[in-house]
Design a protein around this motif. Structure first.
Motif, PDB file in Angstrom:
ATOM      1  N   ASP A 185       0.820  -1.209   0.000  1.00 24.84           N
ATOM      2  CA  ASP A 185       0.000   0.000   0.000  1.00 24.84           C
ATOM      3  C   ASP A 185       0.852   1.256   0.000  1.00 24.84           C
ATOM      4  OD1 ASP A 185      -2.387  -1.318  -0.098  1.00 24.84           O
ATOM      5  OD2 ASP A 185      -2.629  -1.398   2.070  1.00 24.84           O
ATOM      6  N   LYS A 186       1.981   1.237   0.738  1.00 21.92           N
ATOM      7  CA  LYS A 186       2.850   2.415   0.763  1.00 21.92           C
ATOM      8  C   LYS A 186       3.470   2.662  -0.606  1.00 21.92           C
ATOM      9  CE  LYS A 186       4.042   2.166   5.622  1.00 21.92           C
ATOM     10  NZ  LYS A 186       5.112   1.988   6.607  1.00 21.92           N
ATOM     11  N   ILE A 187       3.884   1.591  -1.265  1.00 21.48           N
ATOM     12  CA  ILE A 187       4.473   1.731  -2.600  1.00 21.48           C
ATOM     13  C   ILE A 187       3.433   2.277  -3.573  1.00 21.48           C
ATOM     14  CG2 ILE A 187       5.472   0.445  -4.518  1.00 21.48           C
ATOM     15  CD1 ILE A 187       6.646  -1.477  -2.414  1.00 21.48           C
ATOM     16  N   MET A 188       2.232   1.743  -3.501  1.00 19.89           N
ATOM     17  CA  MET A 188       1.169   2.192  -4.407  1.00 19.89           C
ATOM     18  C   MET A 188       0.802   3.644  -4.120  1.00 19.89           C
ATOM     19  SD  MET A 188      -0.501   0.918  -6.876  1.00 19.89           S
ATOM     20  CE  MET A 188      -1.945   1.201  -7.860  1.00 19.89           C
ATOM     21  N   ASN A 189       0.748   4.014  -2.847  1.00 19.52           N
ATOM     22  CA  ASN A 189       0.431   5.406  -2.514  1.00 19.52           C
ATOM     23  C   ASN A 189       1.501   6.361  -3.028  1.00 19.52           C
ATOM     24  OD1 ASN A 189      -1.948   4.724  -1.271  1.00 19.52           O
ATOM     25  ND2 ASN A 189      -1.049   4.616   0.773  1.00 19.52           N
ATOM     26  N   THR A 190       2.765   5.977  -2.886  1.00 20.60           N
ATOM     27  CA  THR A 190       3.849   6.807  -3.410  1.00 20.60           C
ATOM     28  C   THR A 190       3.747   6.935  -4.925  1.00 20.60           C
ATOM     29  OG1 THR A 190       5.275   6.086  -1.611  1.00 20.60           O
ATOM     30  CG2 THR A 190       6.352   7.050  -3.520  1.00 20.60           C
ATOM     31  N   ALA A 191       3.465   5.829  -5.593  1.00 20.26           N
ATOM     32  CA  ALA A 191       3.352   5.859  -7.052  1.00 20.26           C
ATOM     33  C   ALA A 191       2.161   6.699  -7.495  1.00 20.26           C
ATOM     34  CB  ALA A 191       3.235   4.436  -7.585  1.00 20.26           C
ATOM     35  N   VAL A 192       1.047   6.591  -6.786  1.00 22.25           N
ATOM     36  CA  VAL A 192      -0.136   7.387  -7.149  1.00 22.25           C
ATOM     37  C   VAL A 192       0.141   8.873  -6.960  1.00 22.25           C
ATOM     38  CG1 VAL A 192      -2.499   7.918  -6.429  1.00 22.25           C
ATOM     39  CG2 VAL A 192      -1.808   5.554  -6.779  1.00 22.25           C
ATOM     40  N   ARG A 193       0.813   9.227  -5.872  1.00 21.20           N
ATOM     41  CA  ARG A 193       1.158  10.640  -5.670  1.00 21.20           C
ATOM     42  C   ARG A 193       2.071  11.144  -6.786  1.00 21.20           C
ATOM     43  NH1 ARG A 193       3.508  10.175  -0.451  1.00 21.20           N
ATOM     44  NH2 ARG A 193       2.039   8.707   0.366  1.00 21.20           N
ATOM     45  N   SER A 194       3.038  10.335  -7.177  1.00 22.20           N
ATOM     46  CA  SER A 194       3.939  10.732  -8.262  1.00 22.20           C
ATOM     47  C   SER A 194       3.190  10.886  -9.576  1.00 22.20           C
ATOM     48  CB  SER A 194       5.047   9.692  -8.434  1.00 22.20           C
ATOM     49  OG  SER A 194       5.772   9.551  -7.249  1.00 22.20           O
TER      50      SER A 194
END
Length: 122
Positions: A2-11
């Motif tokens: 979830d943290k990786i996906m959240n970082t990618a979505v923000r980017s």
């Protein structure tokens, strides 16, 4: 994950914001910016479809869900084909190469986000 996906979505949302700024400030690059924005939106949807697919496979491997799985790859390819059809139909608004490049951005953003997340974890 979830943290990786959240970082990618923000980017990805940041990149989409940059595309909107380019569209607003540089009239000569409007078709490229809109094409890239269209491709990024499709890439965003494909990432969530892939995430859902991975969760379904995880549940099935754990023995919790015996539901049949559909065509995950087919739906993602259909999304890219829809983007290509829209860019082909409206060439005055969307750049086809930019739209197709935008469709392939999210996996690379996910890769970089996973690398940064794992590097900081060690």
């Amino acid at each position: 994950m979830d943290k990786i996906m959240n970082t990618a979505v923000r980017s990805l949302l940041f990149a989409m914001g940059v595309c909107l700024l380019v569209w607003a400030l540089m009239p000569d690059l409007r078709t490229v910016a809109l094409g890239l924005l269209l491709g990024l939106a499709a890439s965003f949807m494909n990432a969530f479809l892939l995430r859902r697919r991975v969760e379904m496979i995880t549940l099935k491997a754990a023995g919790g869900n015996s539901r049949r799985m559909g065509m995950g790859l087919g739906s993602r390819i259909a999304m890219v084909l829809l983007v290509a059809m829209v860019a082909y139909r409206f060439p005055e608004d969307f750049s086809m190469p930019a739209a197709l490049i935008g469709c392939m951005v999210m996996p690379f953003i996910l890769l970089v986000a996973a690398y940064i997340h794992n590097r900081n974890k060690l």
